[in-house]
Scaffold this active site. Structure first.
Site, short mmCIF file in Angstrom:
data_model
loop_
_atom_site.label_atom_id
_atom_site.label_comp_id
_atom_site.label_asym_id
_atom_site.label_seq_id
_atom_site.Cartn_x
_atom_site.Cartn_y
_atom_site.Cartn_z
N TYR A 150 2.61 -1.26 -10.62
CA TYR A 150 3.68 -1.03 -9.64
C TYR A 150 3.58 -1.85 -8.37
O TYR A 150 4.59 -2.35 -7.86
CB TYR A 150 3.66 0.46 -9.23
CG TYR A 150 4.55 0.79 -8.05
CD1 TYR A 150 5.92 0.96 -8.22
CD2 TYR A 150 4.02 0.92 -6.76
CE1 TYR A 150 6.75 1.24 -7.14
CE2 TYR A 150 4.84 1.21 -5.67
CZ TYR A 150 6.20 1.37 -5.87
OH TYR A 150 7.01 1.65 -4.81
N ASN A 173 -7.64 -4.51 3.59
CA ASN A 173 -6.84 -3.85 2.56
C ASN A 173 -7.80 -3.05 1.68
O ASN A 173 -8.76 -3.61 1.17
CB ASN A 173 -6.09 -4.89 1.72
CG ASN A 173 -5.32 -4.29 0.55
OD1 ASN A 173 -5.10 -4.95 -0.45
ND2 ASN A 173 -4.91 -3.05 0.65
N GLY A 174 -7.50 -1.77 1.53
CA GLY A 174 -8.37 -0.92 0.70
C GLY A 174 -8.77 0.31 1.47
O GLY A 174 -8.29 0.56 2.57
N CYS A 231 -1.98 -2.23 2.01
CA CYS A 231 -1.84 -3.26 3.04
C CYS A 231 -1.81 -4.66 2.46
O CYS A 231 -2.16 -4.89 1.32
CB CYS A 231 -3.02 -3.19 4.00
SG CYS A 231 -3.15 -1.59 4.80
N GLY A 290 3.26 -3.10 2.83
CA GLY A 290 3.11 -2.25 4.00
C GLY A 290 4.20 -2.50 5.00
O GLY A 290 4.42 -3.64 5.40
#
Ligand code: AMP
Length: 463
Positions: A254, A108-109, A8, A34
């Site tokens: 990435y 996020n996570g 995210c 996302g």
């Protein structure tokens, strides 16, 4: 219980007219993190206004939505979920009216002890709307007796284990929190506004600050709660600094945009260095170095400059096709490679080609690409991967498949080479990866490459 793995983007804007518009632009810059849902919540006259929907940022918001999202503060979120079940109830920011007023959260996570906490909260009477782990924080806050949001947040996040970079907004504060391992990035930026005061921006990646014209100030530190209110900026720590921190190495390999500075280091430079070290570790005679676009480009530049073998864009990418991983099914995924990438015969015919990609997960993409490169006339194809073999799933927010689908977890390099039909295959070593990052394993999580998970896994299974 289904696990929601989240890749995210979060953003927060404080003290800026049309804050929601800035949050929206910030999400635009971070769309790569996302693509399944997006949302913005703004703060206007002590109340929240929200808008969220399924799809890309540009599909979710109309001009009318942005006009309606009034106020001088806002938070936003872009989400990617991996279960195939893509529900609006799980789209963020999550919002609730608590005893002390409205609260909105963007996360996020991945919280690794989510199932344990959810069960406990349900037994105690909490009613959950969706299935994502972020909602747990709302329930912990709702039950906390303190009328001080920061105190309640401090006690609540201390019960969470795993990866979380949160932005939280109440009726009078914008808060940023980062777990004490520092798994996911979260940065602070500032810019002078029309009123000659400072606008603050919080974002997952610095590429959002660049777009909004904000100067990078610093990272939100692992274990820190940072907040903004009418009296200015404040910071406390909810946990002491860990001797073992766990910044996600895969952000550099990435996930992050190459023009971002993540964990204080340029992602572009890291990727170029991965390529240089890869060339030092694995020499092979060849005529050209060809990246898999776009993810393999910086590493291929590094590989070419270190080896002296010319760099060529031997594979051209169609930019109007999203990342292949958006497709949920294996059959569609492999077709996706063909839609997206077109090898150029004029460059490849009769050549010994080194193909560089950032990572190899299931092996499907490499197999397909090598097939296309051979069909375009290459004489030899040497696959080089600018990361170590992916052997473990991620429980901290990156979508990696279960262990049995990770080809390197059960096949040797020789076997993988045969499967993808390469003339040779080599990966960057773990030592090489850390050397290229000028880092030690003490500061990073590389569990996807070495299986060394920094937290307990609770009920998560490797397979
Ligand atoms: P495969 O080996 O077919 O599973 O896919 C490897 C390709 O997917 C590489 O080109 C990577 O750039 C890309 N990739 C690696 N990790 C991820 C991820 N977590 N989400 C999406 N794509 C990824």
């Amino acid at each position: 219980m289904k696990t929601w793995r989240e890749e995210c983007a979060v953003v927060g804007v404080w003290n800026q007219n049309e804050a929601a518009r800035l949050a929206y632009l910030g999400l635009f810059a971070m769309q790569h993190r996302g693509q399944e849902s997006a949302g913005v919540v703004s703060l206007y006259e002590n109340e929240h206004i929200h808008h969220k929907g399924l799809g890309l940022v540009e599909d979710v918001f109309s001009e009318g939505d942005l006009v309606r999202l009034k106020g001088k503060a806002a938070i936003g979120h872009a989400r990617y979920s991996t279960t195939g079940q893509n529900l609006l109830t799980n789209a963020q920011p999550l919002t609730a009216q608590l005893y002390n007023g409205p609260v909105a959260i963007a996360h996020n996570g991945n919280i690794v002890n989510a199932d344990e906490l959810r069960t406990k909260l349900k037994i105690e009477g909490s009613i959950f709307q969706g299935t994502n782990d972020t909602e747990i924080l709302l329930h912990l806050l709702a039950k906390n007796p303190s009328s001080d949001l920061i105190e309640a947040l401090k006690e609540s996040v201390n019960q969470l284990d795993g990866a979380f970079s949160f932005v939280v907004m109440s009726h009078n504060k914008l808060v940023a929190i980062r777990d004490s391992y520092g798994f996911r990035p979260l940065v602070l930026g500032k810019k002078l506004n029309e009123e000659k005061t400072y606008t603050y921006v919080l974002a997952s990646e610095t590429c959002a600050l660049d777009l909004l014209g904000a100067q990078y100030v610093r990272e939100i530190e692992p274990g820190e709660i940072f907040w903004l209110d009418d009296t200015g900026e404040h910071s406390i720590y909810f946990a002491s600094t860990r001797s073992r921190q766990a910044r996600c190495i895969f952000e550099h390999v990435y996930f992050a945009r190459p023009d971002s500075v993540v964990f204080g280091q340029s992602v572009y430079e890291s990727r170029k260095n991965f390529g240089k070290v890869l060339a030092l570790e694995n020499q092979v005679e060849a005529d050209i170095v060809v990246p898999v676009p776009d993810s393999g480009v910086p590493a291929a530049i590094g590989y070419s400059s270190q080896s002296g073998i010319p760099f060529e864009l031997g594979i051209i990418r169609n930019h109007y096709v999203g990342r292949t991983f958006i497709q949920p099914h294996q059959s569609i995924r492999s077709f996706g490679v063909k839609i997206k990438l077109n090898p150029q015969s004029a460059i490849l015919t009769g050549k010994r080609v080194i193909v560089i990609d950032d990572s190899l997960v299931r092996g499907t993409t490499s197999k397909k690409i090598i097939g296309l490169v051979r069909a375009a006339g290459a004489k030899e194809v040497h696959m080089r991967i600018a990361a170590p073999p992916t052997i473990g799933p991620c429980f901290y927010g990156v979508d990696t498949p279960i262990k049995s689908q990770l080809i390197a977890s059960h096949q040797s390099i020789e076997e993988i080479k045969k499967f993808i039909d390469a003339d040779s295959l080599a990966y960057l070593s773990m030592e090489g990866l850390m050397y290229a990052m000028k880092a030690t394993k003490k500061n990073f999580c590389a569990a996807c490459f070495d299986g060394d998970y920094p937290t307990p896994l609770y009920n998560h299974k490797l397979n």
